[in-house]
Write a protein that holds these residues in place. Structure first.
Motif, PDB file in Angstrom:
ATOM      1  N   LYS A  18       5.314  44.188 -20.574  1.00  0.00           N
ATOM      2  CA  LYS A  18       6.244  44.948 -21.502  1.00  0.00           C
ATOM      3  C   LYS A  18       6.264  44.759 -22.574  1.00  0.00           C
ATOM      4  CE  LYS A  18       7.797  47.230 -17.481  1.00  0.00           C
ATOM      5  NZ  LYS A  18       6.939  46.669 -16.833  1.00  0.00           N
ATOM      6  N   LYS A  19       4.489  44.637 -23.280  1.00  0.00           N
ATOM      7  CA  LYS A  19       5.091  43.682 -24.727  1.00  0.00           C
ATOM      8  C   LYS A  19       4.192  45.342 -25.735  1.00  0.00           C
ATOM      9  CE  LYS A  19       3.981  38.936 -23.646  1.00  0.00           C
ATOM     10  NZ  LYS A  19       5.055  38.793 -24.569  1.00  0.00           N
ATOM     11  N   ASP A  20       4.106  45.342 -26.907  1.00  0.00           N
ATOM     12  CA  ASP A  20       3.949  46.599 -27.573  1.00  0.00           C
ATOM     13  C   ASP A  20       2.250  46.208 -28.066  1.00  0.00           C
ATOM     14  OD1 ASP A  20       6.190  47.904 -27.488  1.00  0.00           O
ATOM     15  OD2 ASP A  20       6.765  46.274 -29.220  1.00  0.00           O
ATOM     16  N   ARG A  21       2.008  44.694 -28.204  1.00  0.00           N
ATOM     17  CA  ARG A  21       0.422  43.984 -28.673  1.00  0.00           C
ATOM     18  C   ARG A  21       0.059  42.704 -27.946  1.00  0.00           C
ATOM     19  NH1 ARG A  21      -0.581  45.464 -33.623  1.00  0.00           N
ATOM     20  NH2 ARG A  21       1.798  46.659 -33.819  1.00  0.00           N
ATOM     21  N   PHE A  22      -1.150  42.337 -28.237  1.00  0.00           N
ATOM     22  CA  PHE A  22      -1.902  40.797 -27.693  1.00  0.00           C
ATOM     23  C   PHE A  22      -2.538  40.862 -29.243  1.00  0.00           C
ATOM     24  CE2 PHE A  22      -4.942  38.058 -26.371  1.00  0.00           C
ATOM     25  CZ  PHE A  22      -4.434  37.038 -26.620  1.00  0.00           C
ATOM     26  N   LEU A  23      -1.998  40.150 -30.083  1.00  0.00           N
ATOM     27  CA  LEU A  23      -2.631  39.533 -31.468  1.00  0.00           C
ATOM     28  C   LEU A  23      -2.286  41.058 -32.332  1.00  0.00           C
ATOM     29  CD1 LEU A  23      -5.524  37.055 -30.390  1.00  0.00           C
ATOM     30  CD2 LEU A  23      -3.060  36.574 -30.754  1.00  0.00           C
ATOM     31  N   PHE A  24      -3.459  41.109 -32.381  1.00  0.00           N
ATOM     32  CA  PHE A  24      -3.077  42.920 -33.101  1.00  0.00           C
ATOM     33  C   PHE A  24      -4.241  43.614 -32.379  1.00  0.00           C
ATOM     34  CE2 PHE A  24      -7.995  40.617 -33.521  1.00  0.00           C
ATOM     35  CZ  PHE A  24      -8.087  41.582 -33.179  1.00  0.00           C
ATOM     36  N   ILE A  25      -4.597  43.905 -31.395  1.00  0.00           N
ATOM     37  CA  ILE A  25      -4.693  45.006 -30.192  1.00  0.00           C
ATOM     38  C   ILE A  25      -3.056  45.285 -29.408  1.00  0.00           C
ATOM     39  CG2 ILE A  25      -6.365  45.174 -28.359  1.00  0.00           C
ATOM     40  CD1 ILE A  25      -7.808  43.025 -28.671  1.00  0.00           C
ATOM     41  N   GLU A  26      -3.080  46.877 -29.274  1.00  0.00           N
ATOM     42  CA  GLU A  26      -2.258  47.102 -28.871  1.00  0.00           C
ATOM     43  C   GLU A  26      -2.723  47.911 -27.463  1.00  0.00           C
ATOM     44  OE1 GLU A  26      -0.576  50.397 -31.352  1.00  0.00           O
ATOM     45  OE2 GLU A  26       0.771  48.828 -32.580  1.00  0.00           O
ATOM     46  N   PRO A  27      -1.959  48.826 -26.132  1.00  0.00           N
ATOM     47  CA  PRO A  27      -2.270  49.021 -25.630  1.00  0.00           C
ATOM     48  C   PRO A  27      -2.906  50.261 -25.616  1.00  0.00           C
ATOM     49  CG  PRO A  27       0.061  48.857 -25.421  1.00  0.00           C
ATOM     50  CD  PRO A  27      -0.309  48.524 -26.149  1.00  0.00           C
ATOM     51  N   LEU A  28      -3.994  50.601 -24.555  1.00  0.00           N
ATOM     52  CA  LEU A  28      -4.304  52.234 -25.173  1.00  0.00           C
ATOM     53  C   LEU A  28      -2.797  53.471 -24.488  1.00  0.00           C
ATOM     54  CD1 LEU A  28      -7.780  51.980 -22.671  1.00  0.00           C
ATOM     55  CD2 LEU A  28      -7.651  52.283 -25.530  1.00  0.00           C
ATOM     56  N   SER A  29      -3.258  54.572 -24.879  1.00  0.00           N
ATOM     57  CA  SER A  29      -1.979  55.402 -24.401  1.00  0.00           C
ATOM     58  C   SER A  29      -2.220  56.103 -23.486  1.00  0.00           C
ATOM     59  CB  SER A  29      -2.216  56.876 -26.273  1.00  0.00           C
ATOM     60  OG  SER A  29      -3.183  56.793 -25.761  1.00  0.00           O
ATOM     61  N   PRO A  30      -1.653  56.642 -22.776  1.00  0.00           N
ATOM     62  CA  PRO A  30      -1.450  56.866 -21.617  1.00  0.00           C
ATOM     63  C   PRO A  30      -2.620  57.899 -21.007  1.00  0.00           C
ATOM     64  CG  PRO A  30       0.407  57.477 -21.846  1.00  0.00           C
ATOM     65  CD  PRO A  30      -0.219  56.953 -23.150  1.00  0.00           C
ATOM     66  N   SER A  31      -3.208  58.664 -22.193  1.00  0.00           N
ATOM     67  CA  SER A  31      -4.278  59.435 -21.986  1.00  0.00           C
ATOM     68  C   SER A  31      -5.327  58.560 -22.401  1.00  0.00           C
ATOM     69  CB  SER A  31      -4.810  60.548 -23.004  1.00  0.00           C
ATOM     70  OG  SER A  31      -3.847  60.660 -24.459  1.00  0.00           O
ATOM     71  N   ALA A  32      -5.817  57.678 -23.214  1.00  0.00           N
ATOM     72  CA  ALA A  32      -6.811  57.169 -23.614  1.00  0.00           C
ATOM     73  C   ALA A  32      -7.315  55.769 -22.493  1.00  0.00           C
ATOM     74  CB  ALA A  32      -6.372  56.015 -25.178  1.00  0.00           C
ATOM     75  N   LEU A  33      -6.174  55.697 -21.690  1.00  0.00           N
ATOM     76  CA  LEU A  33      -6.296  54.523 -20.618  1.00  0.00           C
ATOM     77  C   LEU A  33      -6.923  55.704 -19.828  1.00  0.00           C
ATOM     78  CD1 LEU A  33      -5.706  52.384 -19.241  1.00  0.00           C
ATOM     79  CD2 LEU A  33      -3.534  53.208 -18.686  1.00  0.00           C
ATOM     80  N   ARG A  34      -6.758  56.730 -19.375  1.00  0.00           N
ATOM     81  CA  ARG A  34      -7.272  57.523 -17.990  1.00  0.00           C
ATOM     82  C   ARG A  34      -9.225  57.846 -18.548  1.00  0.00           C
ATOM     83  NH1 ARG A  34      -8.139  62.959 -19.035  1.00  0.00           N
ATOM     84  NH2 ARG A  34      -5.732  63.265 -19.651  1.00  0.00           N
ATOM     85  N   GLU A  35      -8.704  58.316 -19.594  1.00  0.00           N
ATOM     86  CA  GLU A  35     -10.715  58.426 -20.591  1.00  0.00           C
ATOM     87  C   GLU A  35     -10.947  57.265 -20.542  1.00  0.00           C
ATOM     88  OE1 GLU A  35     -10.379  60.042 -23.950  1.00  0.00           O
ATOM     89  OE2 GLU A  35      -8.166  61.566 -24.165  1.00  0.00           O
ATOM     90  N   ASN A  36     -11.054  56.329 -20.262  1.00  0.00           N
ATOM     91  CA  ASN A  36     -10.647  54.978 -20.413  1.00  0.00           C
ATOM     92  C   ASN A  36     -11.669  55.067 -19.027  1.00  0.00           C
ATOM     93  OD1 ASN A  36     -10.302  51.996 -19.898  1.00  0.00           O
ATOM     94  ND2 ASN A  36     -11.454  51.623 -21.481  1.00  0.00           N
ATOM     95  N   ILE A  37     -10.950  55.004 -18.132  1.00  0.00           N
ATOM     96  CA  ILE A  37     -11.277  54.546 -16.338  1.00  0.00           C
ATOM     97  C   ILE A  37     -12.283  55.184 -16.189  1.00  0.00           C
ATOM     98  CG2 ILE A  37      -9.608  54.693 -14.395  1.00  0.00           C
ATOM     99  CD1 ILE A  37      -7.649  53.927 -15.558  1.00  0.00           C
ATOM    100  N   ASN A  38     -12.090  56.932 -16.777  1.00  0.00           N
ATOM    101  CA  ASN A  38     -12.860  58.218 -16.009  1.00  0.00           C
ATOM    102  C   ASN A  38     -14.278  57.132 -16.778  1.00  0.00           C
ATOM    103  OD1 ASN A  38     -11.891  60.216 -14.507  1.00  0.00           O
ATOM    104  ND2 ASN A  38     -10.827  60.703 -16.292  1.00  0.00           N
ATOM    105  N   GLU A  39     -14.263  56.399 -17.674  1.00  0.00           N
ATOM    106  CA  GLU A  39     -16.105  56.343 -18.161  1.00  0.00           C
ATOM    107  C   GLU A  39     -16.146  55.009 -17.644  1.00  0.00           C
ATOM    108  OE1 GLU A  39     -15.409  55.420 -22.734  1.00  0.00           O
ATOM    109  OE2 GLU A  39     -14.728  57.325 -22.976  1.00  0.00           O
ATOM    110  N   LEU A  40     -15.599  54.499 -17.304  1.00  0.00           N
ATOM    111  CA  LEU A  40     -15.694  52.818 -16.339  1.00  0.00           C
ATOM    112  C   LEU A  40     -16.448  53.183 -15.137  1.00  0.00           C
ATOM    113  CD1 LEU A  40     -12.718  50.644 -17.434  1.00  0.00           C
ATOM    114  CD2 LEU A  40     -14.950  50.265 -17.605  1.00  0.00           C
ATOM    115  N   GLY A  41     -16.201  54.430 -14.552  1.00  0.00           N
ATOM    116  CA  GLY A  41     -16.109  54.713 -13.586  1.00  0.00           C
ATOM    117  C   GLY A  41     -15.630  54.712 -11.771  1.00  0.00           C
TER     118      GLY A  41
END
Length: 502
Positions: A15-38
């Motif tokens: 339940k964190k907003d960021r790690f250093l300067f990196i923010e979590p992917l949005s829901p749709s971006a996470l889905r696209e990332n997973i699709n690309e990973l295979g």
């Protein structure tokens, strides 16, 4: 890409907003990332989608929308797999090289044997086993990197999830294992009324399964079922009854009942396909699930929470009163016929959000039980408004409790069995009393209690270790240079505080 995916999962769980300067992917971006990973990561995400305590409803919706459907193999790779599977002894009169289904592990082709039989041929993707092994090594490495940042129970849940996922996907890429599952499943459930493909073992190998071609309408094809005048409620009841038999009675179940693996024939008969994911449930877990069903049906929420603890979904030290109250709220929501599906989901997620601070975890054997249950509930929502497991599935499960407890031959047979076992029971009571009188009685702690003790002892030892290091550092500083007395006092004080206070 793997790092970003796992970092997003870590931030969402914590339940964190960021790690250093990196923010979590949005829901749709996470889905696209997973699709690309295979392949492997799509399957992992489908397992993660069972964890409503880890993710918000927006992320869960995206994770659940992932489908194990990817483009077919290239012509070159197809030919390599085909040649390795069948060599010079080509058994086919006709073979359609355009697959009728293509997923991460393999693809299915329609063909006819030279002897005339209409068959489905499942070919394993080129070098998929090597790719899966590489993905598992990457996941294990990053999990070890992030695991010190998680609490004891979150760490255990993620470890269990990755271990179970790794074990399952390695079995799934072995078509020899899938053939064995198909044969065993067909034998165990030969009287279930459900149809399974018949394999042609002569032509099967670790690269290919050749089996009878099964025809039917996909379980989620609403228009197709309507056109053939197939009653969905009857089909759904048959599916739930069959899964009750698998999970509660035999403890041996098909763990991937998605719509592509479920067909309905024109006469209403259920057809089950794809046996790469088949799981066994241990007897203690099976009994815990039976108790959960029984207590939920009787609205005995205290017993329901106790059985959840025995299954291992709720940790041993979770507050019984608060958990019971929250469970009652959830059941009230799902039993309320006045709520539409959207309102019901919003209220349920609100209750679940208040539960996220409680010590939940996910034992390995519960992962695919939850996944299969969620898929079946999802199928019901296609046809029945406000369909849910509490209101629509629970009564059907309750009807099968006597069978699950071995009383399927009637009450008289059950009483006869109990009477026949009475001498053994009396002998065990006598032995127990004798041991008490001789001070030889032993107390056995459950696996869950031992795990709780282990975590508490680990916490205490960790506190003592850090306190000892701080105090030792204070003396080292004094020996090194007495001029750093203030710093030594600070370290000593920190060590003492760490030792004396939690």
């Amino acid at each position: 890409m793997v790092f970003i995916f796992l970092l997003t999962v870590y931030l969402l769980i914590k339940k964190k907003d960021r790690f250093l300067f990196i923010e979590p992917l949005s829901p749709s971006a996470l889905r696209e990332n997973i699709n690309e990973l295979g392949a492997s990561f799509i399957k992992l995400a489908q397992v993660l989608a069972t964890r409503a305590d880890f993710f918000s409803d927006a992320y869960l919706a995206e994770l659940r929308s992932l489908h194990d459907e990817i483009p077919p193999m290239s012509k070159k790779h197809f030919q390599k797999v085909y040649d390795r599977a069948f060599g010079d002894s080509d058994p086919f009169e006709s073979f359609n090289e355009e697959p009728i289904a293509s997923a991460s592990i393999g693809e299915v082709h329609e063909a006819w044997l030279k002897s005339g039989e209409h068959v489905a041929v499942k070919l394993r993707r080129w070098q998929i086993a090597d790719q899966v092994m590489a993905d598992i090594r990457i996941l294990t490495f990053f999990n070890q990197l992030f695991s010190p940042l998680f609490s004891h129970y979150t760490k255990n849940s993620i470890d269990s999830l990755i271990a179970e996922f790794s074990d399952m996907i390695l079995k799934e890429v072995s078509f020899t294992n899938e053939l064995s599952n198909l044969k065993t499943f067909s034998k165990v459930y030969e009287k279930s009324g459900v149809i399974f493909p018949i394999p042609y073992e002569t032509y099967c190998s670790d690269d290919a399964i050749v089996m009878r071609f099964e025809e039917g309408i996909r379980f989620d094809d609403k228009e197709g079922l309507k056109e053939k005048k197939i009653d969905f409620s009857t089909a759904m009841n048959q599916l739930i009854s069959f899964y009750t038999e698998q999970m509660l009675i035999n403890g041996y179940f098909h763990a991937d009942p998605h719509p592509g693996n479920l067909l309905i024939r024109e006469d209403g008969t259920l057809v089950l396909l794809d046996f790469g994911m088949v799981k066994r449930i241990s007897n203690p877990a099976r009994i815990a699930i039976i108790e959960m069903v029984k207590s939920a049906h009787e609205q005995d929420f205290e017993l329901y929470i106790s059985s959840c603890k025995r299954l291992g979904v709720i940790t041993y030290e979770a507050p019984q009163d608060q958990m019971t109250e929250l469970a009652q709220k959830m059941f009230e929501i799902f039993n309320d016929d006045s709520l539409d599906a959207t309102s019901m989901q919003e209220l349920a997620f609100g209750v679940m959000a208040s539960m996220r601070d409680f010590p939940f975890k996910l034992p390995q054997e519960a992962i695919y039980i939850m996944r299969a249950s969620a898929i079946i509930e999802g199928l019901g929502t296609i046809y029945i408004p406000n369909f849910n497991g509490v209101k629509d599935i629970l009564p059907l499960l309750q009807q099968n409790i006597p069978r699950a407890l071995g009383a399927d031959n009637g009450i008289l047979e059950a009483m006869k069995d109990e009477v026949e076992s009475l001498p053994l029971t009396l002998r065990q009571i006598k032995t127990g009393i004798q041991k008490i009188s001789e001070d030889e009685l032993r107390v056995h702690l459950s696996e869950r209690q031992l795990e709780w003790l282990e975590s508490r002892i680990g916490e205490r030892i960790g506190r003592f270790k850090s306190a000892f290091v701080l105090i030792l550092l204070a003396f080292f500083i004094l020996l090194l240079d007495p001029g750093y007395k203030i710093a030594a006092i600070i370290f000593f004080a920190l060590g003492a505080i760490r030792l004396l206070y939690r």
